[in-house]
Design a protein around this motif. Structure first.
Motif, PDB file in Angstrom:
ATOM      1  N   PHE A  53      90.143 -61.670 -60.716  1.00 56.66           N
ATOM      2  CA  PHE A  53      91.315 -62.446 -61.137  1.00 56.66           C
ATOM      3  C   PHE A  53      90.934 -63.844 -61.609  1.00 56.66           C
ATOM      4  O   PHE A  53      91.756 -64.568 -62.160  1.00 56.66           O
ATOM      5  CB  PHE A  53      92.356 -62.536 -60.006  1.00 56.66           C
ATOM      6  N   ASP A  54      89.697 -64.246 -61.345  1.00 52.02           N
ATOM      7  CA  ASP A  54      89.169 -65.490 -61.899  1.00 52.02           C
ATOM      8  C   ASP A  54      87.643 -65.368 -61.956  1.00 52.02           C
ATOM      9  O   ASP A  54      87.087 -64.314 -61.632  1.00 52.02           O
ATOM     10  CB  ASP A  54      89.634 -66.716 -61.110  1.00 52.02           C
ATOM     11  N   LEU A  55      86.967 -66.429 -62.368  1.00 53.72           N
ATOM     12  CA  LEU A  55      85.507 -66.392 -62.475  1.00 53.72           C
ATOM     13  C   LEU A  55      84.807 -67.121 -61.338  1.00 53.72           C
ATOM     14  O   LEU A  55      83.583 -67.049 -61.214  1.00 53.72           O
ATOM     15  CB  LEU A  55      85.068 -67.008 -63.815  1.00 53.72           C
ATOM     16  N   THR A  56      85.579 -67.820 -60.495  1.00 51.36           N
ATOM     17  CA  THR A  56      84.969 -68.635 -59.443  1.00 51.36           C
ATOM     18  C   THR A  56      84.407 -67.788 -58.313  1.00 51.36           C
ATOM     19  O   THR A  56      83.271 -67.985 -57.873  1.00 51.36           O
ATOM     20  CB  THR A  56      85.996 -69.638 -58.882  1.00 51.36           C
ATOM     21  N   LEU A  57      85.189 -66.839 -57.830  1.00 51.08           N
ATOM     22  CA  LEU A  57      84.692 -65.961 -56.768  1.00 51.08           C
ATOM     23  C   LEU A  57      83.472 -65.162 -57.217  1.00 51.08           C
ATOM     24  O   LEU A  57      82.466 -65.115 -56.506  1.00 51.08           O
ATOM     25  CB  LEU A  57      85.800 -65.030 -56.281  1.00 51.08           C
ATOM     26  N   PRO A  58      83.492 -64.537 -58.412  1.00 48.04           N
ATOM     27  CA  PRO A  58      82.284 -63.843 -58.871  1.00 48.04           C
ATOM     28  C   PRO A  58      81.071 -64.772 -58.988  1.00 48.04           C
ATOM     29  O   PRO A  58      79.950 -64.352 -58.684  1.00 48.04           O
ATOM     30  CB  PRO A  58      82.693 -63.301 -60.245  1.00 48.04           C
ATOM     31  N   LEU A  59      81.298 -66.027 -59.401  1.00 49.15           N
ATOM     32  CA  LEU A  59      80.192 -66.976 -59.482  1.00 49.15           C
ATOM     33  C   LEU A  59      79.588 -67.223 -58.101  1.00 49.15           C
ATOM     34  O   LEU A  59      78.360 -67.272 -57.944  1.00 49.15           O
ATOM     35  CB  LEU A  59      80.661 -68.301 -60.079  1.00 49.15           C
ATOM     36  N   SER A  60      80.436 -67.384 -57.092  1.00 52.48           N
ATOM     37  CA  SER A  60      79.962 -67.636 -55.735  1.00 52.48           C
ATOM     38  C   SER A  60      79.120 -66.469 -55.234  1.00 52.48           C
ATOM     39  O   SER A  60      78.050 -66.659 -54.638  1.00 52.48           O
ATOM     40  CB  SER A  60      81.145 -67.873 -54.796  1.00 52.48           C
ATOM     41  N   ARG A  61      79.593 -65.253 -55.475  1.00 48.30           N
ATOM     42  CA  ARG A  61      78.816 -64.077 -55.073  1.00 48.30           C
ATOM     43  C   ARG A  61      77.518 -63.998 -55.866  1.00 48.30           C
ATOM     44  O   ARG A  61      76.448 -63.700 -55.315  1.00 48.30           O
ATOM     45  CB  ARG A  61      79.654 -62.809 -55.291  1.00 48.30           C
TER      46      ARG A  61
END
Length: 395
Positions: free
Chosen positions: A91-99
């Motif tokens: 739903f956004d790019l921030t969580l995938p970036l963190s992972r």
């Protein structure tokens, strides 16, 4: 059976002219970000549902597109969500970036300055300006806990907007910790903070009265609501702590390059924000065109060691809409030339001419037209933006 040709509601198709504009916007942003030491990455569109559900994504968690288990994993003896679904669209790019960072940190520098662009999905109610699939454009710094990370973002993102042609804009900034101080001093409990923030975040859409009415409908006492509305008129001088002093430092540095103001009503919808939050609003167009904040605790989901992080996102689809509504023309576009041959014996000559014109920096396309329909076809080329059309023959 006749199938519908329209795309799924909330999604859109991109025609060649629009694709040209989208690519120009992406390339312009890429150049600015890369020039300031940010490196581009890409993350998958699909994430584990367990991770998405535990991301502090605010109201976006209600808008998740969930993916059914496949094959033998899919059993219908248990119809609960956890039993049926195991993946979801980001739903956004921030969580995938963190992972992504947690998975690759041994191969990445510290601090890590990154940017990424890609589609995200939210099960929105389709309406003008709200899509179920849309592009996000994020820039982040991981591993720098100082306020200078925010400063770096705030002189980089506005530079990108400036290169796109935006000049009359203002950066608004707040801090979730200062906001919490205002909420708690109004009489709310700490457990109420996220719920209150979700409502206050709608202030620019529903106004003060709309915020009051929604908080009343949630069962909060009227005196607490009245206190909160008064508190939300506070300026930065109201506070005297390390967070307000850091914002003062930030504002002092950034204001030398771009307009920036403290706004105590600024919330940002994501629950994972932990410190400064910010938006860029245009004086010419209603609504924000960029936003972000610090999310120091998000990486804690993947490792015990706390790693600070802060990010900024340009409203890509918002900018594209503004450009299209205002008839924006891409500056310094290459000249489009059409080479037309009618007789097959001129095909080699047309190809040789096209290669020469392309090497001179033009966009060239070769066409074989029927002599009887040449006027109609050439008119079509002009409508497609070909500035020059050359008939290839003995002359």
């Amino acid at each position: 059976m006749k199938f519908r040709t329209k795309p799924v509601k909330g999604t859109f198709e991109v025609l060649p002219e629009d694709m040209e504009l989208r690519n120009w916007v992406k390339e312009t942003i890429n150049k600015v970000y890369a020039s300031r030491g940010y490196t581009q990455i890409e993350t998958p569109c699909i994430e584990n549902l367990e991770l998405l559900n535990n991301s502090d994504g605010g109201e976006n968690l209600r808008l998740l597109f969930k993916i059914l288990k496949r094959g033998e994993k899919l059993k219908f003896d248990d119809l609960s969500e956890n039993a049926l679904c195991d993946l979801g669209l980001r739903f956004d790019l921030t969580l995938p970036l963190s992972r992504f960072y947690a998975n690759n940190r041994n191969d990445l520098p510290m601090p890590f300055k990154a940017f990424q662009m890609g589609y995200v999905w939210r099960a929105e109610r389709p309406q003008k300006g709200r899509f179920r699939q849309f592009t996000q454009c994020d820039i982040d710094i991981i591993g720098d806990k100082s306020i200078y990370a925010e400063i770096d973002l705030m002189i980089t993102v506005p530079k990108a907007l400036y290169e796109l042609g935006f000049e009359n804009f203002t950066i608004k900034i707040n801090d979730r910790r200062l906001l919490k101080e205002l909420v708690l001093s109004a009489g709310f409990e700490e457990d109420d903070f996220n719920t209150v923030c979700i409502t206050v975040d709608k202030m620019d859409k529903v106004g003060n009265q709309g915020v009051v009415e929604e908080l009343v409908s949630k069962g909060f006492a009227k005196d607490k609501i009245d206190n909160l509305m008064k508190n939300l008129n506070s300026d930065l001088s109201t506070f005297d702590n390390e967070y307000s002093k850091e914002l003062e430092k930030l504002i002092n540095v950034v204001s030398k390059k771009y307009p920036i103001v403290f706004d105590s009503t600024l919330v940002r919808g994501m629950g994972y924000y932990t410190g400064p939050i910010f938006e860029i609003v245009s004086d010419e167009f209603k609504g924000s065109i960029a936003g972000g904040g610090r999310y120091d605790n998000l990486l804690n989901k993947f490792q015990k060691e706390p790693i600070p992080a802060v990010g900024f996102s340009i409203g890509f689809e918002r900018i594209i809409s503004i450009f299209k509504e205002n008839g924006f023309k891409i500056p310094n576009k290459k000249k489009k030339i059409g080479l037309v041959f009618i007789d097959d014996k001129y095909i080699d000559k047309a190809i040789s001419m096209s290669e020469e014109l392309i090497s001179d920096g033009n966009i060239v396309s070769v066409y074989n037209f029927n002599k009887n329909k040449i006027d109609k076809r050439m008119k079509r080329l002009r409508n497609e933006g070909y500035e020059e059309i050359i008939i290839v023959d003995e002359k």
